[in-house]
Design a protein around this motif. Sequence first.
Motif, PDB file in Angstrom:
ATOM      1  N   ARG A 111      42.394  36.146  47.055  1.00  0.00           N
ATOM      2  CA  ARG A 111      42.617  36.487  45.636  1.00  0.00           C
ATOM      3  C   ARG A 111      41.563  35.838  44.735  1.00  0.00           C
ATOM      4  O   ARG A 111      41.059  36.461  43.805  1.00  0.00           O
ATOM      5  N   CYS A 112      41.219  34.583  45.009  1.00  0.00           N
ATOM      6  CA  CYS A 112      40.201  33.894  44.203  1.00  0.00           C
ATOM      7  C   CYS A 112      38.858  34.598  44.305  1.00  0.00           C
ATOM      8  O   CYS A 112      38.174  34.797  43.301  1.00  0.00           O
ATOM      9  N   HIS A 113      38.491  34.983  45.506  1.00  0.00           N
ATOM     10  CA  HIS A 113      37.207  35.667  45.693  1.00  0.00           C
ATOM     11  C   HIS A 113      37.194  37.043  45.033  1.00  0.00           C
ATOM     12  O   HIS A 113      36.161  37.469  44.516  1.00  0.00           O
ATOM     13  N   GLU A 114      38.330  37.722  45.027  1.00  0.00           N
ATOM     14  CA  GLU A 114      38.424  39.032  44.372  1.00  0.00           C
ATOM     15  C   GLU A 114      38.149  38.940  42.870  1.00  0.00           C
ATOM     16  O   GLU A 114      37.556  39.839  42.289  1.00  0.00           O
ATOM     17  N   ILE A 115      38.576  37.839  42.241  1.00  0.00           N
ATOM     18  CA  ILE A 115      38.393  37.714  40.792  1.00  0.00           C
ATOM     19  C   ILE A 115      37.235  36.791  40.404  1.00  0.00           C
ATOM     20  O   ILE A 115      36.933  36.664  39.232  1.00  0.00           O
TER      21      ILE A 115
END
Length: 191
Positions: A111-115
Motif C-alpha cells: 500500500r505504501c509503495h502504491e501511494i
Amino acid sequence: MAGTRESEIKAAATSASTEAPTRVMMGVNESTIKGYPHASISSKGAFEWTLNKIIRSNFSGFKLLFLHVQVPDEDGFDDVDSIYASPEDFRRVKRRDKIRGHDLLEYFVKRCHEIGVACEAWIKRGDPKEVICHEVKRVQPDLLVVGSRGLGPFQRVFVGTVSEFCAKHAECPVVTIKRSAEETPQDPVDD
C-alpha cells in the motif's frame, strides 16, 4: 490532552519537513478472526488513520516503519497437533512463521509503495508490548501509532492492552487509534 497530542504530531512533522522525513512507527498484527496473512481490524484502522490524518498528501515528508511482533505460545510450540521428530521439523515451523509475518507486512508495504510513501518493515518475536517499546528505544521514531480494540476495564484486566503499555512506556509520543464501533466484532476481544 487531545490538543497536546495534535501539537506533538505537528511539531514532529514540522521539524522533519526541513530535514529528514518524519518517521512514524506502527505496531501491526494479524487478524485473530481471519489469521495470517490478514491484518487486524485495529492495525488497518490505525494505518488508514495515519495516511488520512498525518501523511495526507505529504508523501515525501514521512517514512512509515512497520513492526510485527510474533508471539510464541507459552510452551514454545505453535502447532499443538504437530509431531516434531527432528531438528528440521523445528526449523520448518520457524520458516513458516517467518513467511506468515512477511505476508502480513507485505499488505502495508505494498500500500505504501502504491501511494509513494517510504517505508520499512521488520519482524521480531516476543511479548508485543515489551518488544515495541524496545524497538522504539532502538529505532527512535518521531511518533508511534498503535491500534486499539477499545476493550472495557473488565476485559483489559484479563486480556491486557499493548496500546496502554506503549502509551505509558514508549520513549516517543504515542497515538492510539480505537477501531470504529461498526468494525467491532461480536466478541470485542477479536480483532
